[in-house]
Design a protein around this motif. Structure first.
Motif, short mmCIF file in Angstrom:
data_model
loop_
_atom_site.label_atom_id
_atom_site.label_comp_id
_atom_site.label_asym_id
_atom_site.label_seq_id
_atom_site.Cartn_x
_atom_site.Cartn_y
_atom_site.Cartn_z
N TRP A 193 2.26 -38.53 -67.12
CA TRP A 193 3.42 -39.35 -67.48
C TRP A 193 3.66 -39.38 -68.98
O TRP A 193 4.55 -40.08 -69.46
CB TRP A 193 3.22 -40.78 -66.98
N GLY A 194 2.86 -38.63 -69.74
CA GLY A 194 2.94 -38.74 -71.19
C GLY A 194 4.26 -38.34 -71.79
O GLY A 194 4.74 -38.98 -72.72
N PHE A 195 4.86 -37.27 -71.27
CA PHE A 195 6.11 -36.79 -71.84
C PHE A 195 7.23 -37.81 -71.64
O PHE A 195 8.06 -38.04 -72.54
CB PHE A 195 6.49 -35.45 -71.21
N GLU A 196 7.25 -38.43 -70.49
CA GLU A 196 8.26 -39.45 -70.23
C GLU A 196 8.07 -40.65 -71.16
O GLU A 196 9.03 -41.15 -71.76
CB GLU A 196 8.17 -39.89 -68.77
N ASP A 197 6.83 -41.10 -71.29
CA ASP A 197 6.56 -42.26 -72.14
C ASP A 197 6.85 -41.97 -73.61
O ASP A 197 7.25 -42.86 -74.36
CB ASP A 197 5.10 -42.70 -71.97
N PHE A 198 6.63 -40.73 -74.02
CA PHE A 198 6.95 -40.32 -75.39
C PHE A 198 8.45 -40.42 -75.63
O PHE A 198 8.90 -40.90 -76.68
CB PHE A 198 6.46 -38.89 -75.63
N ARG A 199 9.26 -40.01 -74.67
CA ARG A 199 10.71 -40.07 -74.85
C ARG A 199 11.22 -41.51 -74.80
O ARG A 199 12.20 -41.84 -75.46
CB ARG A 199 11.40 -39.19 -73.81
N TYR A 200 10.54 -42.38 -74.05
CA TYR A 200 10.90 -43.80 -74.14
C TYR A 200 10.67 -44.30 -75.57
O TYR A 200 11.47 -45.07 -76.11
CB TYR A 200 10.05 -44.64 -73.17
N TRP A 201 9.57 -43.85 -76.17
CA TRP A 201 9.30 -44.25 -77.55
C TRP A 201 10.41 -43.74 -78.48
O TRP A 201 10.86 -44.47 -79.37
CB TRP A 201 7.94 -43.70 -77.99
N LEU A 202 10.84 -42.50 -78.28
CA LEU A 202 11.90 -41.95 -79.11
C LEU A 202 13.17 -42.79 -79.00
O LEU A 202 13.79 -43.14 -80.02
CB LEU A 202 12.22 -40.51 -78.70
N VAL A 203 13.58 -43.10 -77.78
CA VAL A 203 14.80 -43.90 -77.58
C VAL A 203 14.65 -45.27 -78.22
O VAL A 203 15.58 -45.79 -78.86
CB VAL A 203 15.11 -44.04 -76.08
N ALA A 204 13.47 -45.86 -78.09
CA ALA A 204 13.24 -47.22 -78.59
C ALA A 204 13.34 -47.31 -80.11
O ALA A 204 13.50 -48.41 -80.66
CB ALA A 204 11.87 -47.72 -78.14
N GLN A 205 13.26 -46.18 -80.81
CA GLN A 205 13.36 -46.22 -82.28
C GLN A 205 14.80 -46.40 -82.76
O GLN A 205 15.03 -46.65 -83.94
CB GLN A 205 12.79 -44.94 -82.88
N GLY A 206 15.77 -46.24 -81.86
CA GLY A 206 17.17 -46.44 -82.23
C GLY A 206 17.97 -45.16 -82.24
O GLY A 206 17.43 -44.05 -82.19
N LYS A 207 19.27 -45.32 -82.30
CA LYS A 207 20.19 -44.19 -82.15
C LYS A 207 20.02 -43.13 -83.23
O LYS A 207 19.92 -41.93 -82.93
CB LYS A 207 21.63 -44.70 -82.16
N GLN A 208 19.99 -43.53 -84.49
CA GLN A 208 19.91 -42.56 -85.57
C GLN A 208 18.62 -41.76 -85.48
O GLN A 208 18.61 -40.53 -85.61
CB GLN A 208 20.00 -43.26 -86.93
N PHE A 209 17.51 -42.46 -85.26
CA PHE A 209 16.21 -41.80 -85.15
C PHE A 209 16.22 -40.81 -83.99
O PHE A 209 15.79 -39.67 -84.13
CB PHE A 209 15.12 -42.86 -84.94
N PHE A 210 16.73 -41.24 -82.84
CA PHE A 210 16.73 -40.42 -81.63
C PHE A 210 17.49 -39.12 -81.86
O PHE A 210 16.97 -38.02 -81.60
CB PHE A 210 17.33 -41.20 -80.47
N TYR A 211 18.71 -39.22 -82.36
CA TYR A 211 19.53 -38.01 -82.50
C TYR A 211 19.09 -37.15 -83.68
O TYR A 211 19.20 -35.91 -83.62
CB TYR A 211 21.01 -38.38 -82.59
N ASP A 212 18.58 -37.75 -84.74
CA ASP A 212 18.02 -36.95 -85.82
C ASP A 212 16.80 -36.16 -85.33
O ASP A 212 16.60 -35.01 -85.73
CB ASP A 212 17.61 -37.84 -86.99
N CYS A 213 16.03 -36.79 -84.48
CA CYS A 213 14.86 -36.11 -83.92
C CYS A 213 15.28 -34.94 -83.04
O CYS A 213 14.71 -33.85 -83.15
CB CYS A 213 14.01 -37.10 -83.13
N LEU A 214 16.26 -35.14 -82.19
CA LEU A 214 16.69 -34.07 -81.30
C LEU A 214 17.22 -32.86 -82.08
O LEU A 214 17.11 -31.72 -81.61
CB LEU A 214 17.78 -34.56 -80.34
N ALA A 215 17.77 -33.09 -83.25
CA ALA A 215 18.31 -32.00 -84.04
C ALA A 215 17.23 -31.03 -84.52
O ALA A 215 17.45 -29.83 -84.60
CB ALA A 215 19.09 -32.55 -85.24
N ASN A 216 16.03 -31.57 -84.82
CA ASN A 216 14.92 -30.73 -85.27
C ASN A 216 13.63 -31.52 -85.10
O ASN A 216 13.11 -32.09 -86.07
CB ASN A 216 15.12 -30.33 -86.73
N PRO A 217 13.10 -31.59 -83.88
CA PRO A 217 11.96 -32.47 -83.59
C PRO A 217 10.75 -32.24 -84.47
O PRO A 217 10.17 -33.20 -85.00
CB PRO A 217 11.65 -32.17 -82.12
N ALA A 218 10.34 -30.99 -84.65
CA ALA A 218 9.11 -30.71 -85.39
C ALA A 218 9.21 -31.16 -86.85
O ALA A 218 8.36 -31.90 -87.35
CB ALA A 218 8.78 -29.22 -85.32
#
Length: 202
Positions: free
Chosen positions: A73-98
């Motif tokens: 379940w780790g990948f799902e829980d990690f993405r919940y963490w990403l969403v929980a950081q807020g909109k800007q963080f989430f979409y900035d991360c998706l643009a270049n995660p690494a």
């Protein structure tokens, strides 16, 4: 409308709670329970759509390397963490995660080395069930979206797991590997030691 309302909610809760996950969940549940059960359900459905959106090879690799490997379940829980950081963080991360996560995330010695937030999702489920007296997981539209999430995760697992086992991810994402994966188990040990009660005599 639901996209705007969802992110306004998440950004407000994140600003109020910071990195305190217990406070975050309590505030999120309180705000959700002020809504109608139908609105809570639509927010939960949109959350599943965000999980689908973030089901990418780069996000999977970031999860694997940051969290010391892969659990069911780790990948799902990690993405919940990403969403929980807020909109800007989430979409900035998706643009270049690494690159983004290497720059934005720092885990100090003694901190919990896992970026995971299952309780984030549970706030939506709990709030809906308190409000409606029904099981969110049995609602048709939520279940339909979650099945898509599972299909996306299964496809990524089939593709990415061999790369991880063949040590290709560490070569593809050296900065993530060096900053997180190499130090994960050391940090985990230090975190567990910090959480354990002292055995020294008083």
């Amino acid at each position: 409308m639901i996209e705007r309302d969802f992110w306004l909610l998440i950004d407000a809760v994140k600003q109020a709670a910071g990195d305190d996950q217990q406070k975050y969940v309590a505030l999120l549940e309180k705000r959700l329970e002020a809504m109608t059960s139908d609105s809570i359900r639509r927010h939960a459905v949109y959350l599943m759509q965000l999980l689908q959106q973030s089901s990418t090879e780069e996000v999977w690799a970031a999860h694997y390397l940051i969290n010391g490997g892969y659990e069911e379940w780790g990948f799902e829980d990690f993405r919940y963490w990403l969403v929980a950081q807020g909109k800007q963080f989430f979409y900035d991360c998706l643009a270049n995660p690494a690159e983004f996560l290497c720059e934005q995330v720092n885990i100090e010695e003694g901190d919990n080395p896992e970026l995971s937030f299952y309780e984030f999702w549970s706030a939506f489920k709990t709030a809906y069930e308190r409000k409606s007296q029904r099981n969110l997981c049995h609602t048709y539209d939520w279940l339909s979206e979650y099945e898509k999430v599972q299909q996306a995760e299964f496809s990524l697992e089939e593709k990415m797991r061999p790369l991880a086992q063949e040590y290709k991810l560490r070569k593809r994402y050296p900065a993530l590997f060096q900053k997180f994966f190499q130090n994960f188990y050391y940090r985990l040990q230090k975190y567990q030691e910090q959480q354990s009660p002292s055995t020294e005599p008083a």
